[in-house]
Design an enzyme around this catalytic site. Structure first.
Site, PDB file in Angstrom:
ATOM      1  N   HIS A  12       1.426   2.691   2.070  1.00 56.76           N
ATOM      2  CA  HIS A  12       0.369   3.523   2.655  1.00 56.76           C
ATOM      3  C   HIS A  12      -1.040   2.979   2.370  1.00 56.76           C
ATOM      4  CE1 HIS A  12       0.751   6.057  -1.267  1.00 56.76           C
ATOM      5  NE2 HIS A  12      -0.289   5.251  -1.397  1.00 56.76           N
ATOM      6  N   HIS A  59      -4.621  10.852  -3.721  1.00 55.12           N
ATOM      7  CA  HIS A  59      -5.518   9.882  -4.365  1.00 55.12           C
ATOM      8  C   HIS A  59      -6.893  10.478  -4.647  1.00 55.12           C
ATOM      9  CE1 HIS A  59      -2.461   7.522  -2.278  1.00 55.12           C
ATOM     10  NE2 HIS A  59      -2.746   6.497  -3.043  1.00 55.12           N
ATOM     11  N   HIS A 192       2.070  -3.424  -6.879  1.00 56.82           N
ATOM     12  CA  HIS A 192       0.652  -3.767  -6.757  1.00 56.82           C
ATOM     13  C   HIS A 192      -0.126  -3.228  -7.951  1.00 56.82           C
ATOM     14  CE1 HIS A 192       0.713   0.246  -4.903  1.00 56.82           C
ATOM     15  NE2 HIS A 192      -0.588   0.281  -4.767  1.00 56.82           N
ATOM     16  N   GLU A 239       3.963   4.074  -7.577  1.00 52.51           N
ATOM     17  CA  GLU A 239       4.189   4.889  -6.370  1.00 52.51           C
ATOM     18  C   GLU A 239       5.639   4.805  -5.903  1.00 52.51           C
ATOM     19  OE1 GLU A 239      -0.347   4.751  -4.549  1.00 52.51           O
ATOM     20  OE2 GLU A 239       1.176   3.444  -3.692  1.00 52.51           O
TER      21      GLU A 239
HETATM   22 FE   LIG Z   1      -1.573   4.719  -3.010  1.00 51.28          FE
END
Ligand SMILES: [Fe+2]
Length: 286
Positions: A12, A59, A192, A239
């Site tokens: 996303h 977020h 990431h 995530e």
């Molecule tokens: Fe994210």
């Protein structure tokens, strides 16, 4: 009764929203990622989901560090997006399904999950970008029940806890007394890290291990603690918890229908998966 048709997992990354706004889907940098959704579009057109349960992490649009629930479930008639500061357009609102929301909420609390119930809830790019990727250029033909998992502020819920959350949702979906075709979505990841000495960290081997386990043996992932997951997947690679919850909600026989993996999209290992779910009752009848 409701039928769980399958699951879709998607990255996303906010930059995807900017690429869509700038119509860069066929640029050499972006094409390997966007073309991974061709199969998803065909699958969705064939499967015709009525409603989607979306496991994602907020977020900072709806929750911030001052109040950040471990698990939150939406129970609104619609979910709005607002400007998040990423330079991406504000998305249209997404229709909710309060009846299904309250069914899931009652089941989760009965299953001893201490969730936060949100009758007013903004959804950020972690919901709107995957929906835009899945149904590009059209009104989203589904209602959603958003389920937010804290992947931002430690302590995070364990992989095992998120798998149990998903399984509780899956059992609740199986008992939902309406003929809805239910899709389960998990968003985020894969590996990431956005900041610190390891900024730009990607772990292709671990991503493959995770995608294989998501299909065939999600319980194998519960061996990893959250610190180990941070080390292996990166600070934001946690995530993966949303993918794990999605997989938990697929209570039938699960097979992989599609996988696309591409490095990098904005310092992130971008991955897309489609999982078919054959309900157990149907398997017994076959
Ligand atoms: Fe994210």
């Amino acid at each position: 009764m409701a039928k769980i048709i399958g699951g879709v997992a998607s990255t996303h990354v906010p930059a995807i929203g900017k690429a869509i706004a700038d119509r860069k889907q066929n640029d050499p940098y972006w094409k390997p990622f966007f073309s991974g959704f061709d199969y998803v579009h065909d699958w969705l057109a064939r499967e015709k989901a009525d409603v989607a349960v979306v496991f994602y992490n907020d977020h900072g649009l709806n929750f911030f560090l001052d109040k950040l629930p471990t698990f939150a479930v939406g129970a609104a008639k619609e979910y709005r997006n607002e400007d998040e500061g990423w330079g991406i357009p504000v998305s249209r609102a997404v229709a909710g399904d309060p009846d299904l929301s309250w069914h899931l909420i009652n089941a989760l609390v009965a299953d001893e999950f201490d969730i936060t119930v949100c009758q007013d809830m903004l959804v950020d790019h972690a919901v709107t970008i995957p929906l835009t990727l899945m149904w590009p250029g059209q009104a989203w033909p589904i209602r959603i029940v958003p389920v937010s998992i804290n992947t931002v502020q430690h302590p995070l819920p364990s992989i095992a806890r998120c798998l149990k959350l998903g399984r509780s949702v899956g059992r609740a979906l199986e008992s939902y007394p309406h003929d809805s075709r239910v899709l389960v979505i998990g968003t985020g990841g894969l590996s990431h890290q956005l900041d610190g000495e390891r900024a730009g960290f990607i772990n292709k081997a671990f991503d493959k291990l995770c995608m294989d386990a998501i299909v065939n043996d999600p319980d194998a992932l519960t061996r990893y603690s959250i610190p180990e997951l941070v080390e292996l997947a990166g600070a934001q690679g946690v995530e993966l918890l949303n993918w794990v919850a999605m997989r938990g909600a697929l209570t039938g026989a699960v097979t992989q229908a599609h996988r696309n993996y591409h490095i990098p999209i904005s310092n992130t290992a971008a991955a897309t998966m489609v999982l078919d779910n054959q309900p157990m009752a149907q398997r017994r009848a076959a």
